[in-house]
Design a protein around this motif. Structure first.
Motif, short mmCIF file in Angstrom:
data_model
loop_
_atom_site.label_atom_id
_atom_site.label_comp_id
_atom_site.label_asym_id
_atom_site.label_seq_id
_atom_site.Cartn_x
_atom_site.Cartn_y
_atom_site.Cartn_z
N UNK A 19 0.83 -1.20 0.00
CA UNK A 19 0.00 0.00 0.00
C UNK A 19 0.87 1.25 0.00
N UNK A 20 0.40 2.28 -0.68
CA UNK A 20 1.06 3.59 -0.68
C UNK A 20 -0.02 4.66 -0.60
N UNK A 21 0.34 5.81 -0.06
CA UNK A 21 -0.62 6.91 0.08
C UNK A 21 0.05 8.23 -0.28
N UNK A 22 -0.67 9.06 -1.02
CA UNK A 22 -0.14 10.32 -1.53
C UNK A 22 -1.14 11.44 -1.28
N UNK A 23 -0.63 12.67 -1.26
CA UNK A 23 -1.48 13.83 -1.07
C UNK A 23 -1.47 14.75 -2.28
N UNK A 24 -2.65 15.13 -2.73
CA UNK A 24 -2.78 16.13 -3.78
C UNK A 24 -2.88 17.49 -3.09
N UNK A 25 -1.87 18.32 -3.33
CA UNK A 25 -1.82 19.67 -2.77
C UNK A 25 -1.65 20.63 -3.94
N UNK A 49 5.05 4.79 1.16
CA UNK A 49 4.56 3.48 1.57
C UNK A 49 3.83 3.55 2.91
N UNK A 50 2.72 2.84 2.99
CA UNK A 50 1.96 2.70 4.23
C UNK A 50 2.68 1.67 5.10
#
Length: 155
Positions: A19-25, A49-50
């Motif tokens: 799993x991976x998590x990203x932020x749209x800014x 990576x989570x």
């Protein structure tokens, strides 16, 4: 009567994924914040990576803070992308993109020096072009989702 596996065997038999998590800014003019990793050729959204037992939205918040020095709340889930296994990665990746809102273009950003060479705000089309072709649909989907108030699945 059906024979069921003991729970520990049944859970061990299930497929798994990374799993991976990203932020749209974005900034006040809609430009997308990207970071430039020193370990790959293409730019990316802030994230990573989570960790074991970590919720994806918390991983997004942690990774954005580590990579940019920004304290952001992971808002709506904008996009979810499934990436097939490929050498040397034996399992698929499932990547979450959360809406981490807007910052002023003059906001101080402090990149994680051991992993990143820099950051920049790009117009949306240019931001998509800076990503690896396999990851570009993730950003396109997230931008579309933010504009329409939906969540996008990116196969």
């Amino acid at each position: 009567m059906a024979q069921f596996l003991p729970p520990e065997q049944w859970f061990a038999s299930l497929p798994t994924a990374y799993l991976a998590a990203f932020g749209l800014i974005t900034d006040e003019s809609g430009r997308v914040l990207l970071v430039d990793p020193n370990y790959r050729e293409h730019w990316t959204l802030p994230g990573g990576v989570v960790e074991e037992g970590e919720a994806p939205h918390r991983a997004c918040e942690r990774e954005v803070a580590e990579e940019t020095g920004l304290t952001r709340t992971a808002g709506d889930l904008l996009a979810l992308q499934w990436s097939a296994p490929r050498d040397p990665r034996p399992k698929p990746f499932v990547s979450f993109v959360f809406d981490c809102g807007q910052v002023d273009s003059h906001t101080a950003i402090t990149v994680q020096a051991d992993e990143l060479d820099g950051y920049a705000f790009f117009e949306p089309e240019a931001a998509v072009a800076h990503l690896h072709p396999a990851l570009a649909p993730r950003l396109s989907g997230a931008l579309r989702a933010r504009a329409t108030g939906t969540t996008v699945y990116v196969p």
